[in-house]
Design an enzyme around this catalytic site. Structure first.
Site, PDB file in Angstrom:
ATOM      1  N   ASP A 128     -51.622  36.606 -68.193  1.00  0.00           N
ATOM      2  CA  ASP A 128     -52.820  36.414 -69.030  1.00  0.00           C
ATOM      3  C   ASP A 128     -52.353  35.931 -70.404  1.00  0.00           C
ATOM      4  O   ASP A 128     -51.283  36.321 -70.876  1.00  0.00           O
ATOM      5  CB  ASP A 128     -53.554  37.749 -69.166  1.00  0.00           C
ATOM      6  CG  ASP A 128     -54.890  37.629 -69.871  1.00  0.00           C
ATOM      7  OD1 ASP A 128     -55.931  37.708 -69.193  1.00  0.00           O
ATOM      8  OD2 ASP A 128     -54.897  37.463 -71.115  1.00  0.00           O
ATOM      9  N   ASP A 175     -56.589  32.557 -68.706  1.00  0.00           N
ATOM     10  CA  ASP A 175     -57.013  32.075 -70.018  1.00  0.00           C
ATOM     11  C   ASP A 175     -55.907  31.318 -70.761  1.00  0.00           C
ATOM     12  O   ASP A 175     -56.100  30.961 -71.930  1.00  0.00           O
ATOM     13  CB  ASP A 175     -57.582  33.216 -70.881  1.00  0.00           C
ATOM     14  CG  ASP A 175     -56.832  34.514 -70.706  1.00  0.00           C
ATOM     15  OD1 ASP A 175     -55.716  34.490 -70.144  1.00  0.00           O
ATOM     16  OD2 ASP A 175     -57.347  35.554 -71.143  1.00  0.00           O
ATOM     17  N   HIS A 190     -55.663  45.415 -71.572  1.00  0.00           N
ATOM     18  CA  HIS A 190     -55.648  45.807 -72.992  1.00  0.00           C
ATOM     19  C   HIS A 190     -55.962  47.288 -73.200  1.00  0.00           C
ATOM     20  O   HIS A 190     -55.730  47.829 -74.277  1.00  0.00           O
ATOM     21  CB  HIS A 190     -56.674  44.998 -73.791  1.00  0.00           C
ATOM     22  CG  HIS A 190     -56.342  43.545 -73.902  1.00  0.00           C
ATOM     23  ND1 HIS A 190     -55.127  43.096 -74.339  1.00  0.00           N
ATOM     24  CD2 HIS A 190     -57.089  42.434 -73.631  1.00  0.00           C
ATOM     25  CE1 HIS A 190     -55.120  41.769 -74.328  1.00  0.00           C
ATOM     26  NE2 HIS A 190     -56.294  41.343 -73.899  1.00  0.00           N
ATOM     27  N   HIS A 231     -53.240  36.656 -73.236  1.00  0.00           N
ATOM     28  CA  HIS A 231     -53.179  37.723 -74.235  1.00  0.00           C
ATOM     29  C   HIS A 231     -52.130  38.751 -73.832  1.00  0.00           C
ATOM     30  O   HIS A 231     -51.865  38.952 -72.645  1.00  0.00           O
ATOM     31  CB  HIS A 231     -54.556  38.391 -74.372  1.00  0.00           C
ATOM     32  CG  HIS A 231     -55.640  37.415 -74.710  1.00  0.00           C
ATOM     33  ND1 HIS A 231     -56.552  36.957 -73.765  1.00  0.00           N
ATOM     34  CD2 HIS A 231     -55.937  36.800 -75.865  1.00  0.00           C
ATOM     35  CE1 HIS A 231     -57.382  36.089 -74.349  1.00  0.00           C
ATOM     36  NE2 HIS A 231     -57.030  35.977 -75.624  1.00  0.00           N
TER      37      HIS A 231
HETATM   38 ZN   LIG Z   1     -56.805  37.383 -71.717  1.00  0.00          ZN
END
Ligand SMILES: [Zn+2]
Length: 402
Positions: free
Chosen positions: A189, A278, A152, A191
């Site tokens: 992931d 996740d 991120h 996200h």
């Molecule tokens: Zn994540």
């Protein structure tokens, strides 16, 4: 030498346990709720390490050469100033340097404890070392068990528990030292890998592919129409924003219809994986339904692709990102590491039966298929850059002082 004759590599730096992410009051801080420990605790990494050791995987012989070790433990190192500057602005590094002494919020949901910048530099250095070992031929493929995560973090900003872009810095290392003209980053992931995407958004030297839960974090990021930009970057970024509830068939279809065809079209010399766990069934930060067998499939197919590719020659570097279920992440990471080496330990995932039995796991839902097919339609636009060596120059990174 055949790629499969080389060992796999593993790197873990105990300093990652020292990153203090503070307390969490939830998405909506409320005076009636006492703070809880932050989601990003050292526990998952420590539990993964314990699982890898308790399973016997890290001491297993090489599957093709019983007298040779299967794993090469890689030396620890810290990312240098120049390495950070290849992916981040000087202002960002100075900001983290200040916070390293006093602690605080580093950006957008990115806590930085006292000393956390040092830890982040070790995490990035571990990913760089892993990629260097893969590129130099010391290892066939490998795993960097690091913290904090990195995907991120943007050039100018820490975000989403990430301070530095571990993967972007590792890719830049492959470009700077090995002149690789085609590097693929695959991010599973849950996200969106917004940081990695943004750093390479205008480049055809890096293909970035992210599969994630639509509208999770960052909220307005990772849409289908974010496909790269500029004269050379357009078409070299693919997002697959699956809707909440995606299960095994949705993910496997994404993998077979988008990820593997994109790799085949791009013909990378190196694959770097942002491995977050996740999207698992038990994760508190998502609403997806994956089990360890899905991460096993992802890795098996990536390794098979890389081993068979004349350009890639087995080069797969897996970097740990998110994953917040303390008791399930270890099974997912074990499955990935088993497939990197091409062996199975005696450990069996006791949660798989329940995960696999949930309704919807064997169904490709129409709303997911629509997203997947749109992303799949972008693959035909991917053309491998017609050059053998990358031409990227980072003059600014060479000009400022440490
Ligand atoms: Zn994540």
């Amino acid at each position: 030498m055949s790629p499969t004759a080389r060992p796999s590599g593993f790197i873990f730096d105990e300093r990652c346990l020292d990153h203090n992410s503070g307390l969490l009051e939830g998405d909506l801080p409320c005076p009636y709720l006492e703070p809880t420990p932050h989601m990003d605790t050292p526990a998952t990494r420590l539990r993964v390490l314990n699982m890898l050791q308790a399973s016997g995987l890290l001491s297993i012989p090489h599957p093709e050469m019983p007298d040779a070790p299967g794993w090469l433990r890689l030396p620890l190192r810290v990312a240098t100033h120049r390495e950070m500057r290849r992916a981040h602005s000087l202002a960002h590094i100075r900001h983290l340097t200040r916070l390293n002494l006093i602690g605080g919020e580093a950006g957008d949901e990115a806590p930085c404890g006292i000393g956390s910048f040092d830890v982040a530099r070790a995490a990035a250095g571990s990913c760089i070392e892993l990629v260097d070992a893969v590129c130099s031929g010391r290892i066939r493929n490998g795993y960097a068990l690091v913290r904090p995560a990195g995907h991120h973090a943007e050039r100018d900003r820490a975000r989403g528990y990430c301070l530095l872009s571990n993967v972007a810095m590792a890719v830049r290392h492959a470009q700077a030292h090995y002149k690789f003209a085609r590097v693929a980053v695959v991010d599973f992931d849950v996200h969106h890998g917004n940081g990695t995407q943004s750093i390479f958004y205008d480049s055809d030297a890096v293909l970035t592919v992210s599969i994630h839960q639509a509208g999770n974090y960052p909220r307005k990021s990772g849409e289908l129409d974010e496909r790269g930009a500029g004269p050379s970057g357009a078409s070299y970024n693919i997002n697959v924003p699956l809707w909440p509830g995606a299960g095994q068939t949705d993910y496997k279809t994404t993998w077979d219809r988008v990820v593997l065809p994109a790799l085949k079209a791009y013909d990378p010399q190196l694959i770097v994986v942002s491995a977050g766990f996740d999207a698992s069934f038990y994760d508190p930060l998502s609403r997806m339904m994956l089990g360890s067998n899905d991460y096993r499939y992802f890795t098996r197919t990536l390794v098979d692709f890389a081993d068979a590719s004349a350009s890639c020659q087995g080069r797969v570097a897996v970097c740990h990102e998110g994953g917040y279920c303390d008791y399930y992440v270890p099974f997912c990471a074990l499955a990935v590491c088993e497939e990197l080496l091409g062996v199975r330990t005696d450990v069996r995932d006791p949660f798989l039966a329940e995960i696999n039995s949930h309704p919807g796991q064997d169904t490709l839902f129409a709303h997911q298929a629509s997203v997947i097919e749109q992303a799949a339609s972008f693959v035909s636009d991917i053309v491998p850059p017609a050059r053998d060596q990358v031409e990227v120059v980072w003059s600014e990174a060479d000009s400022d002082e440490e």
